[in-house]
Design an enzyme around this catalytic site. Structure first.
Site, mmCIF file in Angstrom:
data_model
loop_
_atom_site.group_PDB
_atom_site.id
_atom_site.type_symbol
_atom_site.label_atom_id
_atom_site.label_comp_id
_atom_site.label_asym_id
_atom_site.label_seq_id
_atom_site.Cartn_x
_atom_site.Cartn_y
_atom_site.Cartn_z
ATOM 1 N N LYS A 1 0.944 -1.469 0.100
ATOM 2 C CA LYS A 1 -0.167 -0.054 -0.235
ATOM 3 C C LYS A 1 0.887 1.325 -0.041
ATOM 4 O O LYS A 1 1.953 1.430 0.596
ATOM 5 C CB LYS A 1 -0.868 0.037 1.251
ATOM 6 C CG LYS A 1 -1.866 -1.123 1.453
ATOM 7 C CD LYS A 1 -2.925 -1.160 2.459
ATOM 8 C CE LYS A 1 -3.619 -0.187 2.300
ATOM 9 N NZ LYS A 1 -4.846 -0.173 3.339
ATOM 10 N N ARG B 1 -11.810 13.235 5.567
ATOM 11 C CA ARG B 1 -12.836 14.001 4.570
ATOM 12 C C ARG B 1 -14.179 13.380 4.673
ATOM 13 O O ARG B 1 -14.294 12.340 5.289
ATOM 14 C CB ARG B 1 -12.289 14.005 3.132
ATOM 15 C CG ARG B 1 -11.731 12.620 2.835
ATOM 16 C CD ARG B 1 -11.683 12.262 1.165
ATOM 17 N NE ARG B 1 -11.184 10.909 1.130
ATOM 18 C CZ ARG B 1 -11.884 9.878 0.697
ATOM 19 N NH1 ARG B 1 -13.121 9.657 1.154
ATOM 20 N NH2 ARG B 1 -11.280 8.507 0.830
ATOM 21 N N GLU C 1 -7.092 2.501 8.407
ATOM 22 C CA GLU C 1 -6.751 3.760 8.033
ATOM 23 C C GLU C 1 -7.793 4.828 8.561
ATOM 24 O O GLU C 1 -8.921 4.567 9.150
ATOM 25 C CB GLU C 1 -6.427 3.883 6.461
ATOM 26 C CG GLU C 1 -7.785 3.787 5.706
ATOM 27 C CD GLU C 1 -7.422 3.747 4.354
ATOM 28 O OE1 GLU C 1 -6.271 3.416 3.841
ATOM 29 O OE2 GLU C 1 -8.393 4.104 3.570
#
Length: 459
Positions: free
Chosen positions: A158, A292, A288
């Site tokens: 990632k 937003r 994670e």
């Protein structure tokens, strides 16, 4: 409260934000690229400014032009929506230097939580379980293989600065590592300008669970009922729902405590989402944080009755949260289907063209469609393929699913290919109806059978 806000985005999220701005009596400024001049968000806004060419880097990622538009129109704040500049810490700093409020968290928080490895370390220090993985950044395939040998395969590569499914590769054997690492790193460099990577152990038979959180500048923190985002293809969510039917009220409280710990650890401001994986024993592991508003924020709004964009605006303008944790009540079940302009029967190739005919179902309780579509609009190849979100709400999961089926059956979009029929098939799938699906179900179990069935039907 602000009197004028610039919306630094396009499509359905820009339309959704502009509508809330108008409901609050706030003037909306739209930005657009040269191919978006006739878009719905431009037509709905009080003012609109062209910020560049069709390519995102020339327009919706053009920070100089966007800030110039904000200053020139007298906008006091910028709402970035999701995607584009929404998690760009440098843009948030630029806004602050220009005396414009960035409607989102502080730049330092975006930096910290946007970097996945930093986020993992922060959560571990607070006692929040994290997915097993590398303990530092990885910059080459040799080190990646060495770490993977210790963690054990399968492994997920990632991008440290990643998001939206970019810079991610699955590695099952050591022989695959070099090529897949280099490919993921190259994509990360192009997408984020940052080629630092990290590794995560792939946890099998898990659900993708996320928790919406909000926090104001006075330290008031609130979490919302979880969302189940397990139905995914290529790490992209297809269907989301709230709440997760296999999570009970006590487990929901555990999730909430983890989420509140997470945002207090980084002195978070405004809305965000804490993402977890849940194993077969209903144990949660931090994955994670997204700093937003999320695409799937709609299902949270449907089951709580709270307008999250309105909350964002209130917090950004310095107001205190108008509710506490005790005011957050779970009401029924909500489901969202993402409608993409793509051809699922042809490897999901994006579809472009003119919308020749459009019918969006209306009537009855518990329905919502977020879109910027209208008859005559052109779908171009320059932006994300998502063109609408269909959301249903019911007292029970069965009622929400049945309502969604009705909406999808009535929905008509002509001129481009869409994934509507795929959604209808998923909604009738026995594993989906039982809610036994995990993050690998769609790609490994459902799609191979569905594609074969569709192929035979076409003969």
């Amino acid at each position: 409260m602000f009197s004028k806000v610039l919306v630094a985005n396009r499509g359905e999220i820009a339309v959704r934000i502009i509508r809330t701005l108008h409901e609050l009596g706030i003037k909306a400024v739209a930005i657009y690229s040269i191919v978006d001049q006739e878009s719905l968000h431009v037509q709905l806004a009080d003012e609109a400014v062209c910020v560049g060419g069709a390519r995102p880097q020339d327009s919706y990622l053009n920070t100089t032009n966007i800030l110039t538009a904000a200053i020139g129109t007298g906008a006091q704040a910028i709402h970035p929506g999701f995607g584009f500049l929404s998690e760009n810490a440098e843009f948030a700093r630029m806004c602050e230097k220009c005396g414009i409020v960035f409607i989102g968290p502080r730049a330092a928080t975006i930096d910290l939580m946007g970097n996945k490895e930093n986020a993992r370390e922060t959560m571990q220090k607070r006692g929040i379980p994290v997915i097993p993985g590398s303990s530092s950044y990885i910059t080459n395939s040799y080190d990646a293989k060495r770490v993977a040998d210790k963690i054990g395969y399968p492994i997920l590569i990632k991008a440290a600065a990643g998001g939206g499914g970019k810079g991610i590769r699955r590695v099952v054997t050591p022989e695959q590592m070099k090529q897949e690492f280099n490919n993921a790193q190259r994509e990360a460099r192009i997408s984020f300008g940052d080629d630092r990577m990290y590794l995560e152990k792939i946890m099998c038979n898990v659900k993708h669970i996320e928790v919406q959180v909000v926090r104001d500048r006075f330290g008031n923190s609130v979490y919302f009922p979880e969302r189940d985002c397990s139905l995914q293809r290529d790490k992209q969510k297809i269907i989301e729902e709230s709440p997760c039917s296999v999570i009970n009220s006590e487990q929901r409280k555990i999730l909430g405590r983890y989420a509140i710990k997470a945002i207090e650890a980084v002195d978070y401001l405004n809305t965000g989402t804490i993402e977890f994986l849940m194993d077969k024993n209903n144990k949660f592991y931090f994955m994670e944080m997204n700093t937003r508003i999320q695409v799937e924020h709609t299902v949270t709004e449907m089951v709580t009755g709270i307008d999250l964009v309105k909350v964002q605006l209130m917090i950004a303008s310095g107001e205190e949260l108008p509710f506490s944790q005790n005011n957050i009540k779970l009401n029924g079940v909500a489901i969202e289907c993402r409608i993409n302009a793509e051809d699922p029967k042809n490897n999901f190739v994006p579809s472009t063209g003119k919308i020749n005919y459009l019918y969006l179902p209306v009537g009855n309780l518990g329905m919502r469609i977020d879109t910027a579509l209208y008859s005559g609009e052109k779908i171009t190849p320059f932006y994300d393929s998502m063109i609408a979100k269909v959301i249903s709400h019911g007292h029970t999961r069965v009622e929400a699913i049945n309502r969604m089926k009705r909406l999808m059956q009535e929905l008509v979009i002509k001129g481009v290919k869409t994934n509507k029929d795929l959604h209808l098939s998923i909604l009738g799938d026995s594993s989906f109806l039982k809610d036994t699906v995990t993050t690998e179900y769609l790609e490994k179990n459902f799609l191979p059978i569905w594609k074969e069935r569709e192929k035979n039907a076409a003969v």
